[in-house]
Design a protein around this motif. Structure first.
Motif, PDB file in Angstrom:
ATOM      1  N   TYR A  45       0.851  -1.188   0.000  1.00  0.00           N
ATOM      2  CA  TYR A  45       0.000   0.000   0.000  1.00  0.00           C
ATOM      3  C   TYR A  45       0.884   1.233   0.000  1.00  0.00           C
ATOM      4  O   TYR A  45       1.938   1.237   0.623  1.00  0.00           O
ATOM      5  N   GLY A  46       0.428   2.282  -0.650  1.00  0.00           N
ATOM      6  CA  GLY A  46       1.126   3.552  -0.573  1.00  0.00           C
ATOM      7  C   GLY A  46       2.322   3.608  -1.503  1.00  0.00           C
ATOM      8  O   GLY A  46       2.512   2.764  -2.379  1.00  0.00           O
ATOM      9  N   ASP A  47       3.110   4.669  -1.331  1.00  0.00           N
ATOM     10  CA  ASP A  47       4.281   4.902  -2.174  1.00  0.00           C
ATOM     11  C   ASP A  47       5.445   5.218  -1.257  1.00  0.00           C
ATOM     12  O   ASP A  47       5.286   5.537  -0.081  1.00  0.00           O
ATOM     13  N   LYS A  48       6.666   5.154  -1.841  1.00  0.00           N
ATOM     14  CA  LYS A  48       7.844   5.462  -1.044  1.00  0.00           C
ATOM     15  C   LYS A  48       7.743   6.871  -0.491  1.00  0.00           C
ATOM     16  O   LYS A  48       7.288   7.761  -1.188  1.00  0.00           O
ATOM     17  N   PRO A  49       8.183   7.171   0.658  1.00  0.00           N
ATOM     18  CA  PRO A  49       8.692   6.211   1.644  1.00  0.00           C
ATOM     19  C   PRO A  49       7.588   5.702   2.565  1.00  0.00           C
ATOM     20  O   PRO A  49       7.858   4.865   3.416  1.00  0.00           O
ATOM     21  N   ASP A  50       6.382   6.201   2.361  1.00  0.00           N
ATOM     22  CA  ASP A  50       5.302   5.816   3.282  1.00  0.00           C
ATOM     23  C   ASP A  50       4.453   4.709   2.681  1.00  0.00           C
ATOM     24  O   ASP A  50       3.404   4.978   2.110  1.00  0.00           O
ATOM     25  N   TRP A  51       4.870   3.527   2.802  1.00  0.00           N
ATOM     26  CA  TRP A  51       4.088   2.408   2.301  1.00  0.00           C
ATOM     27  C   TRP A  51       4.131   1.301   3.332  1.00  0.00           C
ATOM     28  O   TRP A  51       4.966   1.311   4.244  1.00  0.00           O
ATOM     29  N   ARG A  52       3.232   0.332   3.139  1.00  0.00           N
ATOM     30  CA  ARG A  52       3.198  -0.797   4.083  1.00  0.00           C
ATOM     31  C   ARG A  52       2.600  -2.007   3.382  1.00  0.00           C
ATOM     32  O   ARG A  52       1.966  -1.877   2.332  1.00  0.00           O
ATOM     33  N   TRP A  53       2.849  -3.169   3.949  1.00  0.00           N
ATOM     34  CA  TRP A  53       2.248  -4.397   3.434  1.00  0.00           C
ATOM     35  C   TRP A  53       0.817  -4.490   3.921  1.00  0.00           C
ATOM     36  O   TRP A  53       0.452  -3.903   4.933  1.00  0.00           O
ATOM     37  N   CYS A  54       0.016  -5.293   3.205  1.00  0.00           N
ATOM     38  CA  CYS A  54      -1.374  -5.522   3.603  1.00  0.00           C
ATOM     39  C   CYS A  54      -1.420  -6.340   4.908  1.00  0.00           C
ATOM     40  O   CYS A  54      -2.168  -6.015   5.819  1.00  0.00           O
ATOM     41  N   HIS A  55      -0.619  -7.399   4.992  1.00  0.00           N
ATOM     42  CA  HIS A  55      -0.489  -8.251   6.176  1.00  0.00           C
ATOM     43  C   HIS A  55      -1.719  -9.099   6.482  1.00  0.00           C
ATOM     44  O   HIS A  55      -1.730  -9.818   7.472  1.00  0.00           O
ATOM     45  N   ALA A  56      -2.766  -9.064   5.684  1.00  0.00           N
ATOM     46  CA  ALA A  56      -3.940  -9.911   5.936  1.00  0.00           C
ATOM     47  C   ALA A  56      -3.566 -11.376   5.687  1.00  0.00           C
ATOM     48  O   ALA A  56      -2.597 -11.649   4.974  1.00  0.00           O
ATOM     49  N   PRO A  57      -4.296 -12.316   6.237  1.00  0.00           N
ATOM     50  CA  PRO A  57      -4.010 -13.742   5.993  1.00  0.00           C
ATOM     51  C   PRO A  57      -4.103 -14.048   4.492  1.00  0.00           C
ATOM     52  O   PRO A  57      -4.999 -13.563   3.804  1.00  0.00           O
ATOM     53  N   VAL A  58      -3.127 -14.840   4.007  1.00  0.00           N
ATOM     54  CA  VAL A  58      -3.038 -15.121   2.568  1.00  0.00           C
ATOM     55  C   VAL A  58      -3.931 -16.282   2.177  1.00  0.00           C
ATOM     56  O   VAL A  58      -4.281 -17.126   3.002  1.00  0.00           O
ATOM     57  N   GLU A  59      -4.297 -16.307   0.899  1.00  0.00           N
ATOM     58  CA  GLU A  59      -4.994 -17.447   0.309  1.00  0.00           C
ATOM     59  C   GLU A  59      -3.991 -18.591   0.172  1.00  0.00           C
ATOM     60  O   GLU A  59      -2.800 -18.343  -0.085  1.00  0.00           O
ATOM     61  N   GLY A  88      -1.423 -21.002  -1.176  1.00  0.00           N
ATOM     62  CA  GLY A  88      -0.633 -21.044  -2.402  1.00  0.00           C
ATOM     63  C   GLY A  88      -0.447 -19.701  -3.070  1.00  0.00           C
ATOM     64  O   GLY A  88       0.141 -19.621  -4.149  1.00  0.00           O
ATOM     65  N   ARG A  89      -0.952 -18.649  -2.479  1.00  0.00           N
ATOM     66  CA  ARG A  89      -0.840 -17.318  -3.073  1.00  0.00           C
ATOM     67  C   ARG A  89      -0.140 -16.377  -2.086  1.00  0.00           C
ATOM     68  O   ARG A  89      -0.212 -16.581  -0.875  1.00  0.00           O
ATOM     69  N   PRO A  90       0.504 -15.341  -2.605  1.00  0.00           N
ATOM     70  CA  PRO A  90       1.172 -14.401  -1.695  1.00  0.00           C
ATOM     71  C   PRO A  90       0.249 -13.302  -1.188  1.00  0.00           C
ATOM     72  O   PRO A  90       0.694 -12.438  -0.435  1.00  0.00           O
ATOM     73  N   TYR A  91      -1.006 -13.313  -1.630  1.00  0.00           N
ATOM     74  CA  TYR A  91      -1.932 -12.225  -1.268  1.00  0.00           C
ATOM     75  C   TYR A  91      -3.152 -12.762  -0.535  1.00  0.00           C
ATOM     76  O   TYR A  91      -3.493 -13.944  -0.613  1.00  0.00           O
ATOM     77  N   CYS A  92      -3.845 -11.848   0.117  1.00  0.00           N
ATOM     78  CA  CYS A  92      -5.115 -12.158   0.754  1.00  0.00           C
ATOM     79  C   CYS A  92      -6.186 -12.310  -0.333  1.00  0.00           C
ATOM     80  O   CYS A  92      -5.943 -12.046  -1.502  1.00  0.00           O
ATOM     81  N   ARG A  93      -7.402 -12.735   0.055  1.00  0.00           N
ATOM     82  CA  ARG A  93      -8.456 -12.981  -0.926  1.00  0.00           C
ATOM     83  C   ARG A  93      -8.768 -11.716  -1.725  1.00  0.00           C
ATOM     84  O   ARG A  93      -8.939 -11.761  -2.938  1.00  0.00           O
ATOM     85  N   VAL A  94      -8.795 -10.570  -1.053  1.00  0.00           N
ATOM     86  CA  VAL A  94      -9.115  -9.312  -1.743  1.00  0.00           C
ATOM     87  C   VAL A  94      -8.043  -9.000  -2.787  1.00  0.00           C
ATOM     88  O   VAL A  94      -8.355  -8.657  -3.932  1.00  0.00           O
ATOM     89  N   HIS A  95      -6.788  -9.144  -2.417  1.00  0.00           N
ATOM     90  CA  HIS A  95      -5.727  -8.758  -3.350  1.00  0.00           C
ATOM     91  C   HIS A  95      -5.453  -9.833  -4.400  1.00  0.00           C
ATOM     92  O   HIS A  95      -4.929  -9.518  -5.466  1.00  0.00           O
ATOM     93  N   VAL A  96      -5.817 -11.102  -4.127  1.00  0.00           N
ATOM     94  CA  VAL A  96      -5.775 -12.116  -5.190  1.00  0.00           C
ATOM     95  C   VAL A  96      -6.738 -11.706  -6.287  1.00  0.00           C
ATOM     96  O   VAL A  96      -6.421 -11.774  -7.480  1.00  0.00           O
ATOM     97  N   ALA A  97      -7.923 -11.227  -5.882  1.00  0.00           N
ATOM     98  CA  ALA A  97      -8.916 -10.802  -6.873  1.00  0.00           C
ATOM     99  C   ALA A  97      -8.413  -9.596  -7.662  1.00  0.00           C
ATOM    100  O   ALA A  97      -8.715  -9.448  -8.850  1.00  0.00           O
ATOM    101  N   VAL A  98      -7.619  -8.735  -7.014  1.00  0.00           N
ATOM    102  CA  VAL A  98      -7.098  -7.553  -7.699  1.00  0.00           C
ATOM    103  C   VAL A  98      -5.955  -7.949  -8.636  1.00  0.00           C
ATOM    104  O   VAL A  98      -5.872  -7.460  -9.772  1.00  0.00           O
ATOM    105  N   CYS A  99      -5.083  -8.856  -8.179  1.00  0.00           N
ATOM    106  CA  CYS A  99      -3.845  -9.138  -8.931  1.00  0.00           C
ATOM    107  C   CYS A  99      -4.000 -10.238  -9.967  1.00  0.00           C
ATOM    108  O   CYS A  99      -3.279 -10.234 -10.967  1.00  0.00           O
ATOM    109  N   TYR A 100      -4.881 -11.192  -9.753  1.00  0.00           N
ATOM    110  CA  TYR A 100      -5.039 -12.295 -10.708  1.00  0.00           C
ATOM    111  C   TYR A 100      -6.352 -12.086 -11.447  1.00  0.00           C
ATOM    112  O   TYR A 100      -7.409 -12.409 -10.949  1.00  0.00           O
ATOM    113  N   VAL A 101      -6.245 -11.534 -12.649  1.00  0.00           N
ATOM    114  CA  VAL A 101      -7.441 -11.232 -13.435  1.00  0.00           C
ATOM    115  C   VAL A 101      -7.623 -12.329 -14.463  1.00  0.00           C
ATOM    116  O   VAL A 101      -6.689 -12.734 -15.145  1.00  0.00           O
ATOM    117  N   ARG A 102      -8.850 -12.850 -14.550  1.00  0.00           N
ATOM    118  CA  ARG A 102      -9.124 -13.893 -15.533  1.00  0.00           C
ATOM    119  C   ARG A 102      -9.264 -13.279 -16.917  1.00  0.00           C
ATOM    120  O   ARG A 102      -9.713 -12.130 -17.049  1.00  0.00           O
TER     121      ARG A 102
END
Ligand SMILES: [Zn+2]
Length: 151
Positions: free
Chosen positions: A114-128, A130-144
């Motif tokens: 989240y955010g931009d340098k230097p003020d950014w942070r990880w989402c840190h929510a529980p991941v799906e 086999g994926r590096p992202y949470c359910r919300v960000h899997v939906a954002v990053c993996y587009v069918r």
């Protein structure tokens, strides 16, 4: 009889090769190339034969420099085409880069930043699984593909 005389007799006695030599001569092919094509021992053999046969003289190769007649290679070149010359650019001192920051340690949860340098942070929510992202960000990053086509 020398070896050259035997070779010369062979190519001039062959009507097919003699006719080919005449055709190439009339086309303006260089004597050395004609000699290679018809099996004559040398370009001088071709020139001498042309003289004895009273073939029409050809213009001097010195005067042909300005003619833009492209030469067709008699046989394909075995050499690969020369690589293009590198474009010379003026040397510019490289811009000094700031020292690279050490990579941020990967989070234990979702790796969506989240955010931009230097003020950014990880989402840190529980991941799906086999994926590096949470359910919300899997939906954002993996587009069918279907949704890309429909968009
Ligand atoms: Zn997330």
């Amino acid at each position: 009889m020398s070896a050259h005389a035997v070779t010369a007799a062979v190519w001039t006695a062959d009507p097919t090769r003699a006719a080919l030599a005449r055709t190439l001569w009339d086309d303006g092919v260089q004597a050395a190339d004609i000699a290679r094509r018809v099996g004559a021992p040398s370009k001088s053999a071709v020139v001498g034969y042309a003289h004895r046969q009273r073939w029409p003289p050809r213009p001097s190769p010195i005067g042909r420099q300005t003619e833009a007649k492209p030469r067709v290679p008699l046989r394909p070149s075995r050499k690969p085409p020369a690589a293009p010359k590198p474009v010379l650019r003026p040397k510019v001192a490289p811009t000094p880069r700031p020292p690279a920051l050490p990579p941020a340690p990967l989070p234990s949860g979702c790796q969506y930043p989240y955010g931009d340098k230097p003020d950014w942070r990880w989402c840190h929510a529980p991941v799906e699984p086999g994926r590096p992202y949470c359910r919300v960000h899997v939906a954002v990053c993996y587009v069918r593909r279907a949704s890309l086509v429909a968009a």
